[in-house]
Design an enzyme around this catalytic site. Structure first.
Site, PDB file in Angstrom:
ATOM      1  N   HIS A 114       0.798  -1.115  -0.124  1.00 57.89           N
ATOM      2  CA  HIS A 114       0.020   0.050  -0.132  1.00 57.89           C
ATOM      3  C   HIS A 114       0.644   1.249   0.176  1.00 57.89           C
ATOM      4  O   HIS A 114       0.716   2.151  -0.865  1.00 57.89           O
ATOM      5  CB  HIS A 114      -0.746  -0.039   1.241  1.00 57.89           C
ATOM      6  CG  HIS A 114      -1.752   1.260   1.361  1.00 57.89           C
ATOM      7  ND1 HIS A 114      -2.818   1.499   0.822  1.00 57.89           N
ATOM      8  CD2 HIS A 114      -1.361   2.458   2.061  1.00 57.89           C
ATOM      9  CE1 HIS A 114      -3.444   2.617   1.307  1.00 57.89           C
ATOM     10  NE2 HIS A 114      -2.378   3.262   1.937  1.00 57.89           N
ATOM     11  N   GLU A 115       1.953   1.288   0.910  1.00 55.44           N
ATOM     12  CA  GLU A 115       2.506   2.391   0.934  1.00 55.44           C
ATOM     13  C   GLU A 115       3.318   2.677  -0.283  1.00 55.44           C
ATOM     14  O   GLU A 115       3.749   3.756  -0.726  1.00 55.44           O
ATOM     15  CB  GLU A 115       3.693   2.333   2.291  1.00 55.44           C
ATOM     16  CG  GLU A 115       3.019   2.350   3.596  1.00 55.44           C
ATOM     17  CD  GLU A 115       2.062   3.154   3.704  1.00 55.44           C
ATOM     18  OE1 GLU A 115       1.232   3.245   4.640  1.00 55.44           O
ATOM     19  OE2 GLU A 115       2.116   4.464   3.230  1.00 55.44           O
ATOM     20  N   HIS A 118       1.789   4.706  -2.725  1.00 53.61           N
ATOM     21  CA  HIS A 118       1.945   6.158  -2.700  1.00 53.61           C
ATOM     22  C   HIS A 118       3.254   6.485  -3.097  1.00 53.61           C
ATOM     23  O   HIS A 118       3.347   7.548  -3.761  1.00 53.61           O
ATOM     24  CB  HIS A 118       1.853   6.454  -1.050  1.00 53.61           C
ATOM     25  CG  HIS A 118       0.405   6.353  -0.648  1.00 53.61           C
ATOM     26  ND1 HIS A 118      -0.747   6.883  -1.163  1.00 53.61           N
ATOM     27  CD2 HIS A 118       0.089   5.756   0.663  1.00 53.61           C
ATOM     28  CE1 HIS A 118      -1.704   6.580  -0.447  1.00 53.61           C
ATOM     29  NE2 HIS A 118      -1.250   6.022   0.639  1.00 53.61           N
ATOM     30  N   HIS A 124      -5.109   7.628  -2.440  1.00 53.87           N
ATOM     31  CA  HIS A 124      -6.211   6.653  -1.947  1.00 53.87           C
ATOM     32  C   HIS A 124      -7.279   6.411  -3.027  1.00 53.87           C
ATOM     33  O   HIS A 124      -7.706   7.412  -3.557  1.00 53.87           O
ATOM     34  CB  HIS A 124      -6.756   7.179  -0.570  1.00 53.87           C
ATOM     35  CG  HIS A 124      -5.646   6.783   0.382  1.00 53.87           C
ATOM     36  ND1 HIS A 124      -5.854   7.674   1.888  1.00 53.87           N
ATOM     37  CD2 HIS A 124      -4.794   5.958   0.560  1.00 53.87           C
ATOM     38  CE1 HIS A 124      -4.870   6.960   2.264  1.00 53.87           C
ATOM     39  NE2 HIS A 124      -4.057   6.136   1.826  1.00 53.87           N
TER      40      HIS A 124
HETATM   41  C1  LIG Z   1      -3.520   9.565   6.551  1.00 56.12           C
HETATM   42  C2  LIG Z   1      -2.493   8.822   6.304  1.00 56.12           C
HETATM   43  C3  LIG Z   1      -1.120   8.991   6.906  1.00 56.12           C
HETATM   44  C4  LIG Z   1      -2.907   7.239   6.876  1.00 56.12           C
HETATM   45  C5  LIG Z   1      -2.074   6.291   6.779  1.00 56.12           C
HETATM   46  C6  LIG Z   1      -2.120   5.833   5.539  1.00 56.12           C
HETATM   47  O1  LIG Z   1      -2.805   6.106   4.428  1.00 56.12           O
HETATM   48  N1  LIG Z   1      -0.741   5.582   4.778  1.00 56.12           N
HETATM   49  O2  LIG Z   1      -0.532   5.261   3.467  1.00 56.12           O
HETATM   50  C7  LIG Z   1      -2.365   4.856   7.379  1.00 56.12           C
HETATM   51  O3  LIG Z   1      -1.630   4.276   8.122  1.00 56.12           O
HETATM   52  N2  LIG Z   1      -3.870   4.612   7.299  1.00 56.12           N
HETATM   53  C8  LIG Z   1      -4.047   3.218   7.931  1.00 56.12           C
HETATM   54  C9  LIG Z   1      -5.646   3.650   8.080  1.00 56.12           C
HETATM   55  C10 LIG Z   1      -5.891   2.381   9.308  1.00 56.12           C
HETATM   56  N3  LIG Z   1      -5.314   2.471  10.221  1.00 56.12           N
HETATM   57  O4  LIG Z   1      -6.793   1.469   8.966  1.00 56.12           O
HETATM   58  C11 LIG Z   1      -3.806   2.087   7.020  1.00 56.12           C
HETATM   59  O5  LIG Z   1      -4.021   1.201   7.421  1.00 56.12           O
HETATM   60  N4  LIG Z   1      -3.259   2.523   5.810  1.00 56.12           N
HETATM   61  C12 LIG Z   1      -2.329   1.192   5.398  1.00 56.12           C
HETATM   62  C13 LIG Z   1      -2.958   0.288   4.466  1.00 56.12           C
HETATM   63  C14 LIG Z   1      -2.505  -0.929   4.370  1.00 56.12           C
HETATM   64  C15 LIG Z   1      -2.937  -1.959   3.630  1.00 56.12           C
HETATM   65  C16 LIG Z   1      -4.149  -1.877   2.760  1.00 56.12           C
HETATM   66  C17 LIG Z   1      -4.630  -0.656   3.071  1.00 56.12           C
HETATM   67  N5  LIG Z   1      -5.870  -0.499   2.404  1.00 56.12           N
HETATM   68  C18 LIG Z   1      -4.233   0.436   3.790  1.00 56.12           C
HETATM   69 ZN   LIG Z   2      -2.269   5.358   2.494  1.00 55.19          ZN
END
Ligand SMILES: CC(C)C[C@H](C(=O)NO)C(=O)N[C@@H](CC(N)=O)C(=O)NCc1cccc(N)c1
Ligand SMILES: [Zn+2]
Ligand SMILES: [Ca+2]
Length: 159
Positions: A114-115, A118, A124
């Site tokens: 996922h990262e 980005h 997203h």
């Molecule tokens: C506003 C951003 C800095 C949020 C951060 C994110 O999207 N990083 O890419 C993040 O860690 N989001 C969490 C949201 C959460 N805690 O559910 C996430 O799991 N993102 C990573 C991720 C991993 C695998 C799959 C998906 N769909 C998303």
């Molecule tokens: Zn993300």
């Protein structure tokens, strides 16, 4: 331009989480990048010193000169900066999470994939099945994590 102009990119794992073996971290990162190299002309070469395009590190709370902070266990799991010089492409994982190679805690391969989306220029998606959907969904890590939405997105940047 939203993507990298060079297609042969380098990455460096600057430090390792104590949650997993080094070999398992190397594997999760390599596989997380391979998810994207399979559907683009991009190649990723690992370097162990100096500056790489994608600098990967495990960090907590306020860290270094990074403008984004982590929040302790849960919540934000990681962040990555869009393509560019300096911080561009750099990918940080929140060390306050429990990183695993299986279904417990948070699967490093899935979060890394996922990262790296980005880090390659994707934002997203609101497609619930997409890897780039904002929220972590613990998929079977052996299941191919990209949805058609992800593939359309990355191929719109790298053709
Ligand atoms: C506003 C951003 C800095 C949020 C951060 C994110 O999207 N990083 O890419 C993040 O860690 N989001 C969490 C949201 C959460 N805690 O559910 C996430 O799991 N993102 C990573 C991720 C991993 C695998 C799959 C998906 N769909 C998303
Ligand atoms: Zn993300
Ligand atoms: Ca967190």
């Amino acid at each position: 331009l939203p993507g990298w102009r060079r297609h042969n990119l380098t990455y460096r794992i600057v430090n390792y989480t104590p949650d997993m073996s080094r070999a398992d971290v190397d594997e999760a990162i390599r596989n997380g990048l391979e998810v994207w190299s399979r559907v683009t002309p991009l190649t990723f070469t690992k370097t162990s010193r100096g500056i790489a395009d994608i600098m990967i590190a495990f960090r907590t709370r306020v860290h270094g000169r990074c403008p984004r902070y982590f929040d302790g266990p849960l919540g934000v799991l990681g962040h990555a900066f869009p393509p560019g010089l300096g911080l561009g492409g750099d990918t940080h994982f929140d060390e306050d999470e429990n990183w695993t190679k299986d279904g417990a805690g948070f699967n490093l391969f899935l979060v890394a994939a996922h990262e790296f989306g980005h880090a390659l220029g994707l934002s997203h998606s609101n497609d619930q099945t997409a890897l780039m959907f904002p929220n972590y969904v613990s998929l079977d890590p052996n299941k191919y994590p990209l949805s058609q939405d992800d593939i359309n997105g990355i191929q719109s940047i790298y053709g």
